[in-house]
Structure formats: structure tokens, C-alpha cells
Design a protein around this motif. Structure first.
Motif, PDB file in Angstrom:
ATOM      1  N   TYR A 121       0.829  -1.214   0.000  1.00  0.00           N
ATOM      2  CA  TYR A 121       0.000   0.000   0.000  1.00  0.00           C
ATOM      3  C   TYR A 121       0.858   1.258   0.000  1.00  0.00           C
ATOM      4  CZ  TYR A 121      -3.817   3.223   0.945  1.00  0.00           C
ATOM      5  OH  TYR A 121      -4.726   4.249   0.848  1.00  0.00           O
ATOM      6  N   HIS A 172      -6.713   2.232  -3.026  1.00  0.00           N
ATOM      7  CA  HIS A 172      -7.525   1.919  -1.847  1.00  0.00           C
ATOM      8  C   HIS A 172      -8.723   1.027  -2.179  1.00  0.00           C
ATOM      9  CE1 HIS A 172      -9.937   5.337  -3.417  1.00  0.00           C
ATOM     10  NE2 HIS A 172     -10.954   4.724  -2.823  1.00  0.00           N
ATOM     11  N   PHE A 174      -8.494  -1.795  -3.695  1.00  0.00           N
ATOM     12  CA  PHE A 174      -8.014  -3.164  -3.855  1.00  0.00           C
ATOM     13  C   PHE A 174      -7.623  -3.763  -2.508  1.00  0.00           C
ATOM     14  CE2 PHE A 174      -7.266  -1.023  -7.849  1.00  0.00           C
ATOM     15  CZ  PHE A 174      -7.626  -1.979  -8.798  1.00  0.00           C
ATOM     16  N   SER A 175      -7.607  -5.076  -2.456  1.00  0.00           N
ATOM     17  CA  SER A 175      -7.130  -5.782  -1.264  1.00  0.00           C
ATOM     18  C   SER A 175      -5.604  -5.791  -1.251  1.00  0.00           C
ATOM     19  CB  SER A 175      -7.652  -7.219  -1.269  1.00  0.00           C
ATOM     20  OG  SER A 175      -7.080  -7.957  -2.341  1.00  0.00           O
ATOM     21  N   GLY A 176      -5.019  -6.286  -0.148  1.00  0.00           N
ATOM     22  CA  GLY A 176      -3.561  -6.315  -0.041  1.00  0.00           C
ATOM     23  C   GLY A 176      -2.912  -7.154  -1.122  1.00  0.00           C
ATOM     24  N   GLN A 178      -4.138  -7.875  -4.071  1.00  0.00           N
ATOM     25  CA  GLN A 178      -4.299  -7.214  -5.358  1.00  0.00           C
ATOM     26  C   GLN A 178      -3.325  -6.052  -5.502  1.00  0.00           C
ATOM     27  OE1 GLN A 178      -8.533  -6.413  -4.958  1.00  0.00           O
ATOM     28  NE2 GLN A 178      -9.012  -7.909  -6.564  1.00  0.00           N
ATOM     29  N   ARG A 179      -3.081  -5.325  -4.419  1.00  0.00           N
ATOM     30  CA  ARG A 179      -2.115  -4.225  -4.479  1.00  0.00           C
ATOM     31  C   ARG A 179      -0.719  -4.744  -4.791  1.00  0.00           C
ATOM     32  NH1 ARG A 179      -4.179  -2.254   1.066  1.00  0.00           N
ATOM     33  NH2 ARG A 179      -6.131  -1.208   0.554  1.00  0.00           N
ATOM     34  N   LEU A 204       1.049  -9.846   3.712  1.00  0.00           N
ATOM     35  CA  LEU A 204      -0.203 -10.393   3.200  1.00  0.00           C
ATOM     36  C   LEU A 204      -0.716 -11.525   4.075  1.00  0.00           C
ATOM     37  CD1 LEU A 204       0.767 -10.625  -0.586  1.00  0.00           C
ATOM     38  CD2 LEU A 204      -0.287  -8.706   0.624  1.00  0.00           C
ATOM     39  N   ASP A 205      -2.023 -11.779   3.980  1.00  0.00           N
ATOM     40  CA  ASP A 205      -2.601 -12.928   4.671  1.00  0.00           C
ATOM     41  C   ASP A 205      -2.004 -14.211   4.124  1.00  0.00           C
ATOM     42  OD1 ASP A 205      -4.215 -11.221   6.065  1.00  0.00           O
ATOM     43  OD2 ASP A 205      -5.930 -11.436   4.743  1.00  0.00           O
ATOM     44  N   ILE A 208      -3.277 -15.552   0.920  1.00  0.00           N
ATOM     45  CA  ILE A 208      -2.940 -14.822  -0.302  1.00  0.00           C
ATOM     46  C   ILE A 208      -1.471 -15.014  -0.672  1.00  0.00           C
ATOM     47  CG2 ILE A 208      -2.976 -12.545  -1.403  1.00  0.00           C
ATOM     48  CD1 ILE A 208      -5.700 -13.621  -0.709  1.00  0.00           C
TER      49      ILE A 208
END
Length: 374
Positions: A121, A172, A174-176, A178-179, A204-205, A208
Motif C-alpha cells: 500500500y 484503496h 483493492f485488497s492487499g 491485489q495491491r 499479506l494474509d 494470499i
């Protein structure tokens, strides 16, 4: 991926075959000054973040760099991409010394060495759309792809698994994961030969992480891009890298191919790292048990590192020689070609369990003794 999607040609097809040195680092050093004193601020010491490391990344190779937080991995990545000025040593890219090259000298090389940052991010401009973020490097370098920049950006979005229709969205939205894919697309925009990935999945999780790592692996294989993959997750590095270097307190203490490092480590610190990797044991009790090593204390301060071997203050094999002489990074007897270790008293090349676990933490040892008594 659609059938009509066009990937750029692997650049090593033009510059040389796989296995040839692309990046050569020798004696690389970075010391950050420590200011002190009142009322006059003066330099009273230096943080020895990176202190004389050697490594080579070959064309099309994935090279992993692992170690604890604060060992100098990220600083090494920023030195190689010339985001930081080295204190000493040399950085050679395709035979050209870029250690202290100026902006004009680095201009033609910047497009060939790209970086993927840890935080997906903060590394993206929140005021720019995805299309602007990815096309920015092409605009700066005056690159006009066939069909225009917008078409190329949409192709890159599809390559990294995003919808090309997201061209006009902001970070902002997008998810982590995707970023981070956007960061990968931006790195690919200039068709680089080397990508420095600094902890690309640590923020990231877990669900992911595998997707992003598999994406990077596919990009590396399809495009023939060399990677310097910086991480502290040993399982991820093993999955992604061809060769692995282990770093401790500003020094590389062991390097070799991934099979040799993960199954036949020689340095005590590498043994300790591998023993900390969680693993599900599906074998019979006692069969194939891995060694367990728990170290005492924290990594020493890089402002005043220990003399000789920097790991000796936490090592169960340390002797007087370890404090008096710094061990060289050399090939030990029994090691495979390219497997180098810096240790005066190396361990056996195995990760099998010992008769007794190594527990150097006094508090932890006392707790285990109390548990056994009860």
C-alpha cells in the motif's frame, strides 16, 4: 490468461544464456552514522547494517536471501537497486561497476533493475490510478509500446491476474494481495532483467501469500527474469529460489543451492533457523525426528557487533578461536560445489534430531526442568 495475450521475450535471449553472472556483489558495506553529543551533534559510531558481503545472481536465476529481522537483508536490496549509496565494496551489473554511478550513468540501467516493496500500500501513490501507476515508468523512460501504453498496462494487469477493467481504479479500492499484484505489474512494465523482491508477501494474509509467490514464480519462469528474493519465511524461499544465502548481523554466513542448504546445512545458525520451521510430522513416533534448537537472547547490536564470528554469542559450539578470528566463507570438505560456509566448527550435514535438544535460553530450560519434575 487469454490466448492472444503477448508476453515480452526473455531478455537473456539477447544478453546471454542462463548461468552467466548478471549481478556480482563483492565486499558490499553500508554503515549508517550514529549522531550524539550535546550541544554539538557529532558522529559517535555507526550501525554496521551490511558489512562486507559477496553474492552473485546469474541470468534467469532466483536467488533467495534469508535471515532474522534486522540482519541487513532489506538494506542489501536497496543497495543493489542503488536506492542507497554503499559505504564500500563493488556492485557490478553485466560487468559494469555501478557502485557509485551517477544519475546519467544509471539511467540506462534503471529500467533493467526493478524492485517490489514489502508494503503493497505505501509503495503505491494513493492519488494515482492503477493505469497511471503502471504506465509511469514507461512514460519516464520514454517507452511507447506497440498499441500504446494503455493497451500494454491492460495486458500487464491480465498477466498478474487482475481485471484489465480496473485500469481507472485507485489503490484503496483493492485488497492487499491485489495491491501487491499491481506492484508486480509495475515492476514488469519495463521488461527488467533483475527484480529485487523485498519481503513481497510478508504483509499479506497467509491465504494470499501462495497466490503471489506462485505468480512471481510463473513470471520468473515465463520471462526468464532473475530474482533476488528477500524473505524471512524459509518455506517460501525454498519454494521459490534456486540458490539461498543465509544472512546474520550484516554478514552472509552460508550459501548454496536450496537442496543443500535445507537438507545438509553446516553453519550452526542455519541449523537453528531450520529447526524453527513448523512442520507436521506424519511419520511414526521417533522416526525422522528433526533437531530442535532454541537460542538464547537477541541478535547483538549492529553498532558494536561481536569480534570474530558474529554468531558466537549465541552459538553452542563457540570456542576461543571464534572470538579471535572471523571465519572465512569457504567450501568445507563434504560440501557440494557452490555450498560455502563461514564457520570454524561446522555442524554435521543433516537436520535429523539429536539425542538431546539444544536449549540455550536459561529461563526456558528452567521451565522445562520444572515441567519434567511435575
Amino acid at each position: 490468461m487469454k490466448e492472444d495475450l503477448v508476453l515480452p521475450a526473455p531478455r537473456e535471449a539477447v544478453t546471454g544464456g542462463a548461468g552467466e553472472p548478471l549481478l556480482v556483489v563483492e565486499g558490499l558495506t553500508k554503515h549508517f552514522p550514529v549522531q550524539g553529543g550535546f550541544p554539538i551533534r557529532r558522529t559517535v559510531g555507526a550501525v554496521q547494517a551490511v558489512d562486507g558481503i559477496d553474492l552473485t545472481v546469474n541470468v534467469g536465476e532466483s536467488f533467495g536471501l534469508v535471515g532474522e529481522s534486522g540482519c541487513g537483508k532489506s538494506t542489501t536490496g536497496r543497495l543493489i537497486t542503488r536506492l542507497l549509496e554503499p559505504t564500500g565494496g563493488t556492485i557490478s551489473y553485466r560487468g559494469q561497476d555501478i557502485s557509485h554511478a551517477g544519475r546519467k550513468q544509471l539511467a540506462p540501467i534503471r529500467s533493467e533493475i526493478q524492485m517490489i516493496f514489502q508494503d503493497p500500500y505505501s509503495s503505491l501513490n494513493p492519488r494515482q490510478t492503477v493505469g497511471k501507476i503502471i504506465s509511469g515508468p514507461m512514460e519516464i523512460n520514454g517507452i511507447e509500446p506497440d498499441g500504446g501504453r494503455e493497451k500494454r498496462v491492460r495486458e500487464l494487469l491480465e498477466i498478474v491476474g487482475l481485471n484489465p477493467e480496473h485500469y481507472n481504479r485507485f489503490p484503496h479500492e483493492f485488497s492487499g494481495g491485489q495491491r501487491q499484484r499491481i506492484g508486480v505489474a509495475r515492476a514488469l512494465a519495463l521488461e527488467p532483467k533483475l527484480i529485487v523482491a523485498d519481503e513481497p508477501v510478508s504483509a499479506l494474509d497467509v491465504s494470499i501469500q501462495a497466490q503471489v509467490v506462485n505468480l512471481l514464480k510463473k513470471v520468473q519462469q515465463d520471462l526468464g527474469i532473475a530474482f533476488l528474493f528477500i524473505a524471512h519465511d524459509l518455506a517460501v524461499v525454498r519454494h521459490f529460489s534456486h540458490r539461498v544465502a543465509v544472512m546474520y548481523l550484516g554478514k552472509i554466513i552460508e550459501v548454496g543451492d536450496r537442496t543443500s542448504i535445507y537438507t545438509r546445512p553446516r553453519h550452526p545458525y542455519t541449523h537453528a533457523l531450520l529447526s524453527a520451521v513448523p512442520e507436521v510430522d506424519l511419520t511414526d513416533a521417533g522416526a525422522g525426528r528433526r533437531e530442535r534448537i532454541r537460542l538464547a537472547g537477541d541478535v547483538p547490536s549492529p553498532i558494536a557487533p561481536p569480534s570474530g564470528c558474529r554468531f558466537r554469542t549465541r552459538c553452542w559450539k563457540a570456542q576461543d578461536k571464534c572470538a579471535a578470528e572471523e571465519p572465512p566463507l569457504i567450501r568445507l570438505s563434504g560440501n557440494h560445489d557452490g555450498h560455502l560456509t563461514a564457520c570454524h566448527f561446522p555442524e554435521e550435514p543433516t537436520i535429523e534430531g539429536r539425542e538431546e535438544d539444544i536449549v540455550l535460553d536459561p529461563a526456558l530450560a528452567a521451565l522445562e526442568e520444572d515441567a519434567e519434575r511435575q
